[in-house]
Scaffold this motif. Structure first.
Motif, PDB file in Angstrom:
ATOM      1  N   THR A 170     -43.830 -35.042 -42.068  1.00 53.52           N
ATOM      2  CA  THR A 170     -44.110 -33.609 -42.010  1.00 53.52           C
ATOM      3  C   THR A 170     -43.201 -32.872 -41.028  1.00 53.52           C
ATOM      4  OG1 THR A 170     -45.951 -34.154 -40.521  1.00 53.52           O
ATOM      5  CG2 THR A 170     -46.491 -33.697 -42.810  1.00 53.52           C
ATOM      6  N   SER A 171     -42.715 -33.550 -39.997  1.00 56.83           N
ATOM      7  CA  SER A 171     -41.748 -32.916 -39.093  1.00 56.83           C
ATOM      8  C   SER A 171     -40.473 -32.550 -39.853  1.00 56.83           C
ATOM      9  CB  SER A 171     -41.421 -33.850 -37.930  1.00 56.83           C
ATOM     10  OG  SER A 171     -42.556 -34.081 -37.129  1.00 56.83           O
ATOM     11  N   GLU A 172     -39.998 -33.465 -40.662  1.00 55.01           N
ATOM     12  CA  GLU A 172     -38.797 -33.203 -41.462  1.00 55.01           C
ATOM     13  C   GLU A 172     -39.068 -32.153 -42.535  1.00 55.01           C
ATOM     14  OE1 GLU A 172     -37.100 -37.746 -40.771  1.00 55.01           O
ATOM     15  OE2 GLU A 172     -38.169 -37.229 -42.615  1.00 55.01           O
ATOM     16  N   GLN A 173     -40.243 -32.176 -43.128  1.00 48.47           N
ATOM     17  CA  GLN A 173     -40.578 -31.169 -44.134  1.00 48.47           C
ATOM     18  C   GLN A 173     -40.659 -29.774 -43.514  1.00 48.47           C
ATOM     19  OE1 GLN A 173     -43.725 -32.335 -46.999  1.00 48.47           O
ATOM     20  NE2 GLN A 173     -43.481 -34.399 -46.210  1.00 48.47           N
ATOM     21  N   ALA A 174     -41.179 -29.689 -42.294  1.00 46.82           N
ATOM     22  CA  ALA A 174     -41.241 -28.400 -41.606  1.00 46.82           C
ATOM     23  C   ALA A 174     -39.844 -27.883 -41.286  1.00 46.82           C
ATOM     24  CB  ALA A 174     -42.069 -28.535 -40.326  1.00 46.82           C
ATOM     25  N   LEU A 175     -38.994 -28.763 -40.758  1.00 46.72           N
ATOM     26  CA  LEU A 175     -37.615 -28.373 -40.446  1.00 46.72           C
ATOM     27  C   LEU A 175     -36.847 -27.985 -41.708  1.00 46.72           C
ATOM     28  CD1 LEU A 175     -36.796 -31.077 -37.772  1.00 46.72           C
ATOM     29  CD2 LEU A 175     -36.635 -28.603 -37.415  1.00 46.72           C
ATOM     30  N   PHE A 176     -37.052 -28.729 -42.779  1.00 47.77           N
ATOM     31  CA  PHE A 176     -36.375 -28.425 -44.034  1.00 47.77           C
ATOM     32  C   PHE A 176     -36.793 -27.045 -44.544  1.00 47.77           C
ATOM     33  CE2 PHE A 176     -36.155 -28.225 -48.621  1.00 47.77           C
ATOM     34  CZ  PHE A 176     -34.858 -28.639 -48.879  1.00 47.77           C
ATOM     35  N   ALA A 177     -38.090 -26.750 -44.489  1.00 45.45           N
ATOM     36  CA  ALA A 177     -38.570 -25.450 -44.970  1.00 45.45           C
ATOM     37  C   ALA A 177     -37.966 -24.316 -44.152  1.00 45.45           C
ATOM     38  CB  ALA A 177     -40.098 -25.404 -44.907  1.00 45.45           C
ATOM     39  N   TRP A 178     -37.861 -24.491 -42.832  1.00 46.34           N
ATOM     40  CA  TRP A 178     -37.257 -23.457 -41.999  1.00 46.34           C
ATOM     41  C   TRP A 178     -35.778 -23.276 -42.340  1.00 46.34           C
ATOM     42  CZ3 TRP A 178     -37.523 -19.243 -39.490  1.00 46.34           C
ATOM     43  CH2 TRP A 178     -36.558 -18.872 -38.564  1.00 46.34           C
ATOM     44  N   LEU A 179     -35.074 -24.391 -42.493  1.00 45.58           N
ATOM     45  CA  LEU A 179     -33.656 -24.316 -42.819  1.00 45.58           C
ATOM     46  C   LEU A 179     -33.436 -23.637 -44.173  1.00 45.58           C
ATOM     47  CD1 LEU A 179     -30.796 -25.153 -41.874  1.00 45.58           C
ATOM     48  CD2 LEU A 179     -31.116 -27.295 -43.120  1.00 45.58           C
ATOM     49  N   LYS A 180     -34.251 -23.995 -45.149  1.00 48.93           N
ATOM     50  CA  LYS A 180     -34.088 -23.385 -46.471  1.00 48.93           C
ATOM     51  C   LYS A 180     -34.489 -21.912 -46.458  1.00 48.93           C
ATOM     52  CE  LYS A 180     -34.230 -24.458 -51.320  1.00 48.93           C
ATOM     53  NZ  LYS A 180     -34.588 -25.430 -52.356  1.00 48.93           N
ATOM     54  N   SER A 181     -35.451 -21.542 -45.625  1.00 57.50           N
ATOM     55  CA  SER A 181     -35.788 -20.118 -45.500  1.00 57.50           C
ATOM     56  C   SER A 181     -34.587 -19.327 -44.990  1.00 57.50           C
ATOM     57  CB  SER A 181     -36.993 -19.926 -44.565  1.00 57.50           C
ATOM     58  OG  SER A 181     -36.642 -20.053 -43.200  1.00 57.50           O
ATOM     59  N   GLN A 182     -33.795 -19.941 -44.097  1.00 54.47           N
ATOM     60  CA  GLN A 182     -32.603 -19.274 -43.587  1.00 54.47           C
ATOM     61  C   GLN A 182     -31.513 -19.178 -44.658  1.00 54.47           C
ATOM     62  OE1 GLN A 182     -32.865 -17.742 -40.390  1.00 54.47           O
ATOM     63  NE2 GLN A 182     -34.850 -18.345 -41.238  1.00 54.47           N
ATOM     64  N   TYR A 183     -31.437 -20.197 -45.500  1.00 56.62           N
ATOM     65  CA  TYR A 183     -30.518 -20.155 -46.645  1.00 56.62           C
ATOM     66  C   TYR A 183     -30.843 -18.954 -47.530  1.00 56.62           C
ATOM     67  CZ  TYR A 183     -29.017 -21.395 -51.405  1.00 56.62           C
ATOM     68  OH  TYR A 183     -28.513 -21.367 -52.689  1.00 56.62           O
ATOM     69  N   TYR A 184     -32.124 -18.747 -47.820  1.00 59.88           N
ATOM     70  CA  TYR A 184     -32.529 -17.606 -48.640  1.00 59.88           C
ATOM     71  C   TYR A 184     -32.355 -16.288 -47.889  1.00 59.88           C
ATOM     72  CZ  TYR A 184     -34.613 -20.683 -52.151  1.00 59.88           C
ATOM     73  OH  TYR A 184     -34.810 -21.616 -53.147  1.00 59.88           O
ATOM     74  N   TYR A 185     -32.648 -16.293 -46.592  1.00 61.21           N
ATOM     75  CA  TYR A 185     -32.538 -15.069 -45.796  1.00 61.21           C
ATOM     76  C   TYR A 185     -31.109 -14.538 -45.794  1.00 61.21           C
ATOM     77  CZ  TYR A 185     -32.434 -12.026 -41.706  1.00 61.21           C
ATOM     78  OH  TYR A 185     -32.255 -10.963 -40.858  1.00 61.21           O
ATOM     79  N   HIS A 186     -30.145 -15.425 -45.594  1.00 60.71           N
ATOM     80  CA  HIS A 186     -28.750 -14.998 -45.536  1.00 60.71           C
ATOM     81  C   HIS A 186     -28.290 -14.371 -46.850  1.00 60.71           C
ATOM     82  CE1 HIS A 186     -27.492 -16.321 -41.587  1.00 60.71           C
ATOM     83  NE2 HIS A 186     -28.100 -17.490 -41.764  1.00 60.71           N
ATOM     84  N   GLN A 187     -28.953 -14.723 -47.941  1.00 57.17           N
ATOM     85  CA  GLN A 187     -28.563 -14.176 -49.248  1.00 57.17           C
ATOM     86  C   GLN A 187     -29.542 -13.111 -49.747  1.00 57.17           C
ATOM     87  OE1 GLN A 187     -26.739 -17.455 -51.911  1.00 57.17           O
ATOM     88  NE2 GLN A 187     -28.229 -18.515 -50.620  1.00 57.17           N
ATOM     89  N   GLN A 188     -30.480 -12.749 -48.891  1.00 61.34           N
ATOM     90  CA  GLN A 188     -31.482 -11.732 -49.210  1.00 61.34           C
ATOM     91  C   GLN A 188     -32.256 -12.075 -50.492  1.00 61.34           C
ATOM     92  OE1 GLN A 188     -29.556  -7.875 -49.126  1.00 61.34           O
ATOM     93  NE2 GLN A 188     -29.351  -7.924 -46.919  1.00 61.34           N
ATOM     94  N   GLN A 189     -32.568 -13.347 -50.643  1.00 62.44           N
ATOM     95  CA  GLN A 189     -33.416 -13.799 -51.746  1.00 62.44           C
ATOM     96  C   GLN A 189     -34.839 -13.916 -51.187  1.00 62.44           C
ATOM     97  OE1 GLN A 189     -31.864 -17.294 -53.732  1.00 62.44           O
ATOM     98  NE2 GLN A 189     -29.754 -16.543 -53.627  1.00 62.44           N
ATOM     99  N   TRP A 190     -35.563 -12.807 -51.286  1.00 61.70           N
ATOM    100  CA  TRP A 190     -36.779 -12.661 -50.503  1.00 61.70           C
ATOM    101  C   TRP A 190     -37.945 -13.498 -51.011  1.00 61.70           C
ATOM    102  CZ3 TRP A 190     -34.902 -11.468 -46.319  1.00 61.70           C
ATOM    103  CH2 TRP A 190     -33.920 -10.488 -46.173  1.00 61.70           C
ATOM    104  N   PHE A 191     -38.044 -13.746 -52.302  1.00 61.42           N
ATOM    105  CA  PHE A 191     -39.140 -14.566 -52.793  1.00 61.42           C
ATOM    106  C   PHE A 191     -39.008 -15.999 -52.267  1.00 61.42           C
ATOM    107  CE2 PHE A 191     -41.176 -17.372 -55.912  1.00 61.42           C
ATOM    108  CZ  PHE A 191     -42.464 -16.859 -55.876  1.00 61.42           C
ATOM    109  N   GLY A 192     -37.781 -16.548 -52.325  1.00 60.91           N
ATOM    110  CA  GLY A 192     -37.553 -17.886 -51.797  1.00 60.91           C
ATOM    111  C   GLY A 192     -37.780 -17.941 -50.293  1.00 60.91           C
ATOM    112  N   PHE A 193     -37.329 -16.909 -49.593  1.00 63.65           N
ATOM    113  CA  PHE A 193     -37.554 -16.836 -48.146  1.00 63.65           C
ATOM    114  C   PHE A 193     -39.045 -16.842 -47.839  1.00 63.65           C
ATOM    115  CE2 PHE A 193     -38.435 -14.060 -44.474  1.00 63.65           C
ATOM    116  CZ  PHE A 193     -37.820 -14.798 -43.469  1.00 63.65           C
TER     117      PHE A 193
END
Length: 358
Positions: A170-193
């Motif tokens: 779950t530590s890795e899953q939490a970090l992965f979710a945060w990292l992927k949220s930043q991937y979506y944020y940088h591209q303004q893909q708000w549903f994925g974020f």
């Protein structure tokens, strides 16, 4: 991939004494003296989970459930869950092995709707499984560099590999979710974020202190922008409860006032729920007068609060007014076919900083 529905309502969750980290919304923020919310009186689940065959893979789930007037959990629905096999089934089994004192209202026993977060932690001889692996951290850092360089195609491929090869506990899953949220944020893909931030926020206790702070701060900003004041207040108290990170009482009170003021300046909250086939969508509610459009074909339309559960009749236009004293309310929608449903909230506020503290 992580299985998700519409944005989940995340709440103050209390850890139960077991290595299967089940958290019940025993204190949903409802005034304890009002005696309106259900609470656990007996837990018949085994203290320790079974064998895991040496795998580091862990699971989690966020559920919505109803405590009936007999003190039993029923109508259990999955809001979001990891794709680890058995996560949803284990969470449901855990819930059904709990006995509750049911909610009361005006001196009478009533049904109430609550949220439940469930995690299974794995432990091995000689060490715990609560840290990210070196392989995960190395790939995580490389993807971070790709995002800063705006190399999003490379980052997308690297994220897929990171999830497949190294995202286990779950530590890795939490970090992965945060990292992927930043991937979506940088591209303004708000549903994925929105989706990935929800996962990171749910699992935030598994994150390093500095990232946990960033997640809670991002959640506060995002939920305030969306008009989800339930989660916005919750995020303030999440910031106030990060071990090793100072959030002064002065800053806390000032931030609460900002959300209070924003809520007062937002007399109408408009939301759109994109319902997937046979998947639950859950929308937290901040105001008491609810107008729902486009729900003529849904199979389930229900309001769940800590002291009431109301089944609404599906139709093109539905209006309902929630009891002003109710707290921690959410709208559940499920449909056999994809649907777009509009929700307008007006009237008195059913959230505030007192009732929505973590």
């Amino acid at each position: 991939m992580i299985k998700l529905t519409k944005l989940a309502v995340l709440c103050s969750l209390i850890a139960l004494p077991t290595q299967a980290l089940a958290r019940d919304v025993n204190d949903l923020g409802v005034d304890v003296q009002a005696a309106t919310s259900a609470y656990i009186v007996k837990n018949t689940n085994p203290r320790y989970p079974g064998s895991y065959n040496g795998s580091r893979l862990e699971g989690w789930a966020l559920m919505s459930y109803v405590v009936d007037t007999q003190g039993k959990a029923k109508d259990i629905e999955v809001i979001m869950a990891s794709d680890t096999r058995g996560s949803e089934e284990n969470a449901e089994k855990y819930l059904t092995n709990l006995e509750f004192a049911p909610a009361t209202k005006e001196g009478k026993t009533v049904e109430g709707g609550y949220l439940f977060s469930f995690e299974v932690g794995k432990y091995f001889n000689g060490y715990s499984n609560d840290k990210a692996s070196r392989g995960f951290i190395n790939e995580y850092d490389e993807i971070n560099k790709l995002l800063q360089a705006k190399e999003f195609k490379k980052a997308e491929l690297a994220l897929a590999e990171l999830y497949k090869d190294h995202t286990k506990n779950t530590s890795e899953q939490a970090l992965f979710a945060w990292l992927k949220s930043q991937y979506y944020y940088h591209q303004q893909q708000w549903f994925g974020f929105d989706e990935q931030l929800s996962v990171a926020y749910l699992l935030r206790a598994k994150l390093p202190t500095d990232i946990q702070y960033l997640v809670a701060k991002s959640a506060l900003q995002w939920y305030s922008f969306k008009g989800d004041f339930n989660l916005a207040y919750n995020a303030i108290y999440a910031l106030d409860n990060i071990e090793g990170k100072e959030f002064s009482e002065e800053n806390k009170l000032a931030t609460i006032k900002q959300i209070d003021d924003l809520l007062a300046r937002t007399p109408q909250i408009n939301s759109q729920i994109n319902v997937s086939k046979d998947k639950l969508s859950y929308l937290s509610l901040s105001r008491g007068s609810i107008k729902i459009e486009g729900a003529s074909d849904v199979s389930k339309l229900q309001i769940r609060c800590a002291d009431q559960v109301v089944d609404l009749e599906a139709s093109e236009l539905v209006n309902y007014v929630i009891d002003e004293q109710s707290r921690r309310c959410g709208l559940l929608v499920k449909s056999a076919n994809p649907a777009e449903i509009k929700v307008k909230q007006t009237g008195y506020a059913i959230v505030n900083s007192k009732f929505d503290a973590s």
